[in-house]
Each structure stands twice: as structure tokens, then as C-alpha cells.
Design an enzyme around this catalytic site. Sequence first.
Site, PDB file in Angstrom:
ATOM      1  N   LYS A 291      40.490  40.161  42.308  1.00  0.00           N
ATOM      2  CA  LYS A 291      40.009  40.195  43.696  1.00  0.00           C
ATOM      3  C   LYS A 291      39.650  38.796  44.189  1.00  0.00           C
ATOM      4  O   LYS A 291      39.860  37.818  43.494  1.00  0.00           O
ATOM      5  CB  LYS A 291      38.821  41.159  43.800  1.00  0.00           C
TER       6      LYS A 291
HETATM    7  C1  LIG Z   1      39.576  47.149  43.249  1.00  0.00           C
HETATM    8  C2  LIG Z   1      39.401  48.248  44.212  1.00  0.00           C
HETATM    9  C3  LIG Z   1      38.385  49.208  44.089  1.00  0.00           C
HETATM   10  C4  LIG Z   1      37.509  49.346  42.878  1.00  0.00           C
HETATM   11  O1  LIG Z   1      36.895  48.210  42.464  1.00  0.00           O
HETATM   12  P1  LIG Z   1      36.435  48.066  40.927  1.00  0.00           P
HETATM   13  O2  LIG Z   1      35.574  46.846  40.979  1.00  0.00           O
HETATM   14  O3  LIG Z   1      37.657  47.893  40.112  1.00  0.00           O
HETATM   15  O4  LIG Z   1      35.666  49.290  40.572  1.00  0.00           O
HETATM   16  C5  LIG Z   1      38.229  50.123  45.123  1.00  0.00           C
HETATM   17  N1  LIG Z   1      39.035  50.136  46.193  1.00  0.00           N
HETATM   18  C6  LIG Z   1      40.049  49.262  46.318  1.00  0.00           C
HETATM   19  C7  LIG Z   1      40.908  49.322  47.537  1.00  0.00           C
HETATM   20  C8  LIG Z   1      40.271  48.308  45.325  1.00  0.00           C
HETATM   21  O5  LIG Z   1      41.302  47.469  45.441  1.00  0.00           O
END
Ligand SMILES: *Cc1c(COP(=O)(O)O)cnc(C)c1O
Length: 397
Positions: free
Chosen positions: A196
Site C-alpha cells: 500500500k
Molecule cells: C488492502 C485492502 C484491505 C485490507 O487491508 P489489510 O491491511 O490487508 O487488512 C481492504 N480493502 C482494500 C480495498 C484493500 O486493498
Amino acid sequence: MTKRLALHGGTPVRAQLLPYGRQSICEEDIEALVAVLRSDYLTTGPAVETFERAFAEAVGARHAIAVSSGTAALHATMAALGLGPGDEVIVPAITFAATANAALFVGARPVFCDVDPDTLLLDPCAAEARITERTRAVVAVDYAGQPCDYDALARLCGKHGLHLVADACHSLGGTYDARPVGSLAELSAFSFHPVKMITTGEGGMVSTDSAEWASHVRRFRSHCMSRDYRDRDRAGTWSYDITELGYNYRLSDLQCALGTSQLRRLPGLIARRREIARQYDEAFSELRAVAPLKRTRSTGHAYHLYVVTIDPDRVRADRQTILKALKAEGIGVNVHYPPLHLLSLYQRRLGTRRGDCPRAESLCERIMSLPLFPDMTEADFTSVIAAVDKVFSHFGR
Ligand SMILES: *Cc1c(COP(=O)(O)O)cnc(C)c1O
């Protein structure tokens, strides 16, 4: 003249696989984390609040509450809104499973909604058609890093008395009409997974202007205890109450220190992502078989992902073969995401099926995400272009 594809035994463009996403860690990040190791608190200490304050300021929200993942952040938003059995939550069909699972965690029902075919963002008209007397909230997902049409969504939610939640796991650093992501919905959820925009290893954040929801999320991440250890110290008491079912969704000081350091670098990381996306746009403008997703004018794209659609009329291969061919060349292509309503959990629990969201179903057969992360080198970038050229000149028509 086309070179032999690696898929067919030719020499791959790259010897080593280039992932589609990857963290960017610098010396300051490492030092920030090591400093916490030498301090008194590894968790629930001062680094948490420092990160939360900096984050709230960066996204233009009154409150930010650090939690252990983006999934926990989404779960906490559903709990803060008091959603539960009998309630429906509208979510786009193309998103990561956690968006829908957050509704399931509290006993509510996710209702899948079709997406705009050009952007893959939640389509407000399709969302309106899904509203029933049980609908309580809409979760907007800023797919690939491009913020949704929040004015249209706020109007829709206002008209029907619904809550608006942003799944901003792709879009930290993005803007809508010059307003930062994190200040666009009643509650916003972020993820700090390594692929991310910034990372804490695992981690997440909820941002909101509401003191009441912020306080609920704070309690929710630590078992909904009526007093935390600091309140108890101050009050000179050992007693506390547990008012509701809560979780251990805390983010440690180690992670928060890394988060604060990463957040400082966010503008540079976003600028680099945008620069790579611009170069991809330029390089692919000649190719007729692939096209990037459409960008809207009012948004500042954060480019978590660089997604292209493949024109099936201009290639002599199905997408699976194209993905395999690119992978064989050393390019870590990916598909974000299979439509959720076709996965077995949701079919079984919710009775969803093929035909529910036809645009999502047909688009998901044509999309692919190409590698995009701030630390990509010029050589990495060039190898992606070369591999895409190679594969599409082989399969193109
Ligand atoms: C990455 C992601 C999540 C979840 O995040 P985590 O930190 O992996 O639990 C939720 N929604 C979207 C759209 C994502 O890309």
C-alpha cells in the site's frame, strides 16, 4: 520481427520476477523503528499518538485511530456505526474481500453493486438501485487509488439517510476536488500492508470528524474496556468494565514509529507513483490492445495500482495466456480483483450468482495490474514496457 516468448522457451525480458507492488524503506524508517526498541514502550506508548496526530493532520480529519490492519479498520467502522443483523451495506463487486467481510463480521449483509465500466469505481446509480428499507451504509472503494465521486455519493446517502464509509486502502495521499482522502466520508479506513501507499508491516487507520465514532473505535481496538491502563492509573483504580464485545486490534509503537516516518515521505512516494504512471501512459499510448483505466478530472489519483484493460478484439489469446506470458517474461502481473459475488463464500452465504453485476463480471476478465511502486528503477520500468510490447506484438492482431 517478434522475439520468441519466454512462455514458448525464449529468453525472458527479466531474469528475476518484478513484483506488482513493494514497500519502500529508507534509513530514517529503520532508525525510527530501532529507537522504539530502545524505549520503554513497545506498544500502547507515545508513538501511537504521534502517528495518529500526524495522520489526522495529513488527511484533514479531526481524529485518526491506529489499528492492526485495514481489515480491522473496516470492521471498526461497521461497529462504530452500530450495524448488525438485519442491516444491509452496499459495497462494490470489484474490491478486496475485506470490504464485504467487515459487514459480515458485525452480522450485517453486504449487498454487491456494479461498477462504472471506465473506472471500476462504485456506480452511484447502480448503488441507488440496490437500496432497500434495510440499507444503512455505502462503502466506497477508491479502486486503484482514484477517489470515487464523493459528491454524488454524499448526495445519494443524504437523500436516503445512509452512512458513507470510504475504503481508502488504495488512496492515501489522493484528493477529490482538492480535499484529501480521509476527509471525504463519515469514516475512512486505511491499510498499511507493504504494497500500500505507506507501510507498517501490517497496520491500518480509521479517520473521522466524529468524536463519538473515534472514541468507539478506540475502545473497540482494545476489548471495549471502559478505562485503559492510563485512565486507571490516573483514577487510582484497578477496576474497569467491558461494555461491548471488542478485539485486540492495537497497532504497536514499533509499527507506529515506522508509520510516522513513512507518512513524512508520503508526498514523495505519491509523486514517484504518479511519475511512473505518466510514463506508462505515454509508453502504452501507441498500443491498441491495452488501455489504462479512465481518470476523472476532479481527482488526484494516488496510483496504488496501474490497471489496464485488454481489448479482446485486438488480441489472439485469452487473458490467462497473456498473464502467463508476462509472468514468464519476469513481470509480476496481477488481477485486482475477481468479482466478490462470484466467490464461493458469498454465493453460499448470500445467494449471489453470475449475472448480479454484469459489468464487473465482464471487466474482470479483461483487467490486469502492472508493477508500480516508488522504488522501481528505470531498468525495472523499461523491462515492463519491453515485456508488454513483446507479448502484445506476439498476440496482437
Ligand atoms: C488492502 C485492502 C484491505 C485490507 O487491508 P489489510 O491491511 O490487508 O487488512 C481492504 N480493502 C482494500 C480495498 C484493500 O486493498
